[in-house]
Write an enzyme that holds these catalytic residues in place. Structure first.
Site, short mmCIF file in Angstrom:
data_model
loop_
_atom_site.label_atom_id
_atom_site.label_comp_id
_atom_site.label_asym_id
_atom_site.label_seq_id
_atom_site.Cartn_x
_atom_site.Cartn_y
_atom_site.Cartn_z
N ASN A 149 1.71 6.25 59.11
CA ASN A 149 3.02 6.13 59.83
C ASN A 149 3.94 5.16 59.26
O ASN A 149 3.52 4.31 58.29
CB ASN A 149 2.89 5.99 61.41
CG ASN A 149 2.18 4.95 61.76
OD1 ASN A 149 2.69 3.59 61.36
ND2 ASN A 149 0.99 4.98 62.29
N ASP A 163 -3.78 8.23 65.96
CA ASP A 163 -4.29 8.85 67.04
C ASP A 163 -5.36 9.76 66.65
O ASP A 163 -6.41 9.93 67.41
CB ASP A 163 -3.36 9.92 68.10
CG ASP A 163 -2.30 8.73 68.82
OD1 ASP A 163 -2.64 7.62 69.05
OD2 ASP A 163 -0.99 9.15 68.81
N PRO A 207 -10.48 6.37 68.64
CA PRO A 207 -10.75 5.49 69.80
C PRO A 207 -9.39 4.95 70.27
O PRO A 207 -8.43 4.45 69.65
CB PRO A 207 -12.01 4.35 69.63
CG PRO A 207 -11.71 4.37 68.19
CD PRO A 207 -11.38 5.79 67.57
N ILE A 238 -7.85 1.85 71.40
CA ILE A 238 -8.10 0.90 71.43
C ILE A 238 -7.52 0.01 72.65
O ILE A 238 -8.20 -0.95 73.60
CB ILE A 238 -7.81 -0.28 70.22
CG1 ILE A 238 -8.23 0.64 69.10
CG2 ILE A 238 -7.74 -1.36 70.19
CD1 ILE A 238 -7.58 0.19 67.48
N LYS A 260 2.41 5.45 80.36
CA LYS A 260 1.48 4.56 79.62
C LYS A 260 1.04 3.42 80.43
O LYS A 260 -0.13 3.06 80.42
CB LYS A 260 1.95 4.35 78.38
CG LYS A 260 2.00 5.75 77.30
CD LYS A 260 2.70 5.28 75.75
CE LYS A 260 2.66 6.48 74.97
NZ LYS A 260 3.37 6.68 73.92
O1 PMT Z 1 5.59 -2.32 62.39
P1 PMT Z 1 7.23 -2.19 62.57
O2 PMT Z 1 7.77 -1.39 61.31
O3 PMT Z 1 8.09 -3.53 62.90
O4 PMT Z 1 7.68 -1.31 63.76
C1 PMT Z 1 7.21 -1.73 65.22
C2 PMT Z 1 6.61 -0.61 65.86
C3 PMT Z 1 7.65 0.52 66.13
C4 PMT Z 1 5.60 0.04 65.41
C5 PMT Z 1 6.21 -1.13 67.39
O5 PMT Z 1 7.28 -2.03 68.04
C6 PMT Z 1 5.61 -0.26 68.37
O6 PMT Z 1 6.05 0.48 69.27
N1 PMT Z 1 4.07 -0.30 68.44
C7 PMT Z 1 3.45 0.76 68.91
C8 PMT Z 1 3.43 2.07 68.30
C9 PMT Z 1 2.72 3.01 68.80
O7 PMT Z 1 1.75 3.59 68.25
O8 PMT Z 1 2.87 3.50 70.11
P2 PMT Z 1 2.26 4.66 70.94
O9 PMT Z 1 3.10 4.90 71.98
O10 PMT Z 1 1.85 5.89 70.09
O11 PMT Z 1 0.90 3.82 71.41
C10 PMT Z 1 0.84 3.31 72.62
C11 PMT Z 1 0.02 2.03 72.66
O12 PMT Z 1 -1.24 2.18 72.57
C12 PMT Z 1 0.34 1.12 71.48
O13 PMT Z 1 0.35 -0.31 71.97
C13 PMT Z 1 -0.65 1.47 70.46
O14 PMT Z 1 -0.88 0.15 69.72
C14 PMT Z 1 -1.89 1.63 71.43
N2 PMT Z 1 -2.83 2.54 70.82
C15 PMT Z 1 -2.67 3.76 70.45
C16 PMT Z 1 -3.49 4.66 70.02
C17 PMT Z 1 -4.64 4.13 69.67
N3 PMT Z 1 -5.64 4.89 69.22
N4 PMT Z 1 -5.11 2.83 70.01
C18 PMT Z 1 -4.13 2.16 70.68
O15 PMT Z 1 -4.51 1.09 70.71
#
Ligand code: PMT
Length: 404
Positions: A210, A279, A305, A307, A337
């Site tokens: 991504n 994911d 997983p 995390i 979330k």
């Molecule tokens: O890196 P940059 O270019 O500065 O951009 C910043 C950002 C947009 C990446 C950052 O601000 C951000 O939003 N990070 C989280 C991105 C994300 O994957 O969001 P999500 O809504 O899909 O996931 C929710 C949360 O679960 C996140 O904290 C993610 O780290 C966590 N996660 C998701 C999937 C997974 N398998 N394990 C996780 O821990």
């Protein structure tokens, strides 16, 4: 000086003979790795030229309130949002008086009103002017409003007098600036943070990933170091310079990130998941480069997983902060979330259309069980410092609630 690297410092110069020292100040700040923008009043330009300051800062010097080159001609707002700190050196008696009265009749005084960052003044004037009750009253009022006065020092003056009114030396001012960034709000806390994207291989040359650059997570790691935490950064592939005084582990896939986090999580006080973790991963990775023979190919993906979810389910969990990257219904999706993953806090950002991912700026909604706060559009470093301050406040409140 450990904390000035990459800091955005707005140096205001007002009219006074000490303005010549500001040239050396800019040179030294740049040596520390700070990014410096200079704003000069009309009378400052009588003492030292904008050209000198431009050459030393490596950026155009700003002197006019109405700036036609700035977006919407509002240079003062852009500059106020850009900086991490404002230092006025030298600050004349006249400028202190104007600031006390909230005047906004030139660029520097206007941006001081518009800035929501620490404001530091290094007064410099004749000793009699400094001791004048009007100046002393102004100094007291400015201090009572949270503005920091640095000096003035005592000694011989350009006008031949001896007494208080000399501007502090550039080295001393830099020491004070450095101090602004040492907040110590997370002293003795261990903080683990994930950042950047993960990559999931399809074949030896292709992968699923991504647009995360890692900037947001790296900025939070730096802010946490400034707050006194012991920081472990677990990063997916990025092209960023690794932050100093941080223990960094570099990983590629979501499963590697998961394992690295789980190895570190024991004794951790705070976990922040800023990484954009894939994911899904491919169920099988082709040994050889996939040939483009068919019109369509199918990839079978399986879930990685979670995390963040796994850390939040530990017993006891660390203070757990997630990020939510959404393209719609930001608050609603982020709140889901927060609740579903049992998080203490979530930082929500809109992504897509050059927002959130990759860019140097961002905008965050910080949400917790019974509240939220919006952090307006700003450089990621500034948002990171605000986020860390909010986390520290919540942890201290939680700790004091537990001890009562
Ligand atoms: O890196 P940059 O270019 O500065 O951009 C910043 C950002 C947009 C990446 C950052 O601000 C951000 O939003 N990070 C989280 C991105 C994300 O994957 O969001 P999500 O809504 O899909 O996931 C929710 C949360 O679960 C996140 O904290 C993610 O780290 C966590 N996660 C998701 C999937 C997974 N398998 N394990 C996780 O821990």
């Amino acid at each position: 000086m450990a904390y000035l690297k990459h800091k955005r410092i707005l140096l205001g110069i007002t009219g006074g003979i000490a303005a010549y020292k500001s040239a050396d100040l800019v040179r030294r700040l740049r040596e520390q790795g700070a990014d410096v923008r200079v704003v000069m009043t009309r009378s400052a330009c009588e003492f030292i030229t904008p050209l000198t300051m431009q050459a030393l800062s490596g950026r155009p010097v700003h002197t006019e309130l109405l700036d036609y080159s700035a977006e919407a001609a509002m240079g003062h707002i852009e500059l106020a949002r850009w900086c991490d700190v404002v230092l006025i050196a030298p600050a004349s008696a006249n400028f202190m008086a104007r600031l006390t009265h909230g005047q906004a009749d030139d660029l520097l005084s206007t941006l001081c009103l518009a800035a929501s960052v620490p404001l530091l003044l290094a007064p410099a004037m004749n000793q009699q002017m400094w001791l004048n009750p009007a100046t002393q009253d102004n100094a007291r009022l400015l201090t009572s409003r949270g503005i920091t006065l640095l000096g003035p020092a005592d000694g011989s003056q350009a006008c031949g007098d001896t007494g208080p009114g000399r501007m502090l030396e550039p080295g001393d001012l830099i020491g004070h600036l450095d101090h602004v960034f040492q907040t110590n709000t997370l002293t003795a806390k261990k903080l683990v943070i994930t950042a950047g994207p993960t990559r999931e291989d399809i074949d030896p040359v292709r992968f699923i990933s991504n647009r995360s650059s890692g900037r947001m997570g790296y900025a939070v790691a730096r802010a946490a170091v400034e707050a006194g935490a012991e920081v472990v950064l677990i990063s997916g592939p990025t092209s960023l310079e690794l932050p100093e005084r941080v223990f960094c582990q570099q990983v590629v896939t979501a499963r590697q990130m998961h394992d690295a986090v789980m190895n570190e999580i024991r004794d951790t006080d705070i976990f922040i998941a800023a990484a954009a973790v894939a994911d899904y991963r491919c169920s099988t990775i082709a040994d050889q480069k996939i040939k483009k023979t068919d019109a369509f190919i199918n990839l079978t993906l399986e879930k990685n997983p979670d995390i963040l979810g796994e850390v939040a389910s530990l017993s006891p969990p660390p203070f757990t902060v997630g990020f939510a990257a959404e393209t719609e219904a930001l608050l609603e999706n982020a709140r889901k979330k927060l609740i579903n993953k049992k998080l203490d806090m979530i930082a929500a950002n809109l992504v897509g259309d050059n927002r959130g991912f990759e860019s140097e700026d961002n905008e965050l909604q910080i949400i917790w069980k019974d509240g939220n706060i919006k952090l307006d559009h700003a450089p990621k470093e500034k948002l990171a410092r605000n986020l860390v301050a909010i986390i520290a406040k919540h942890i201290h409140e939680k700790n004091s609630a537990q001890t009562h």
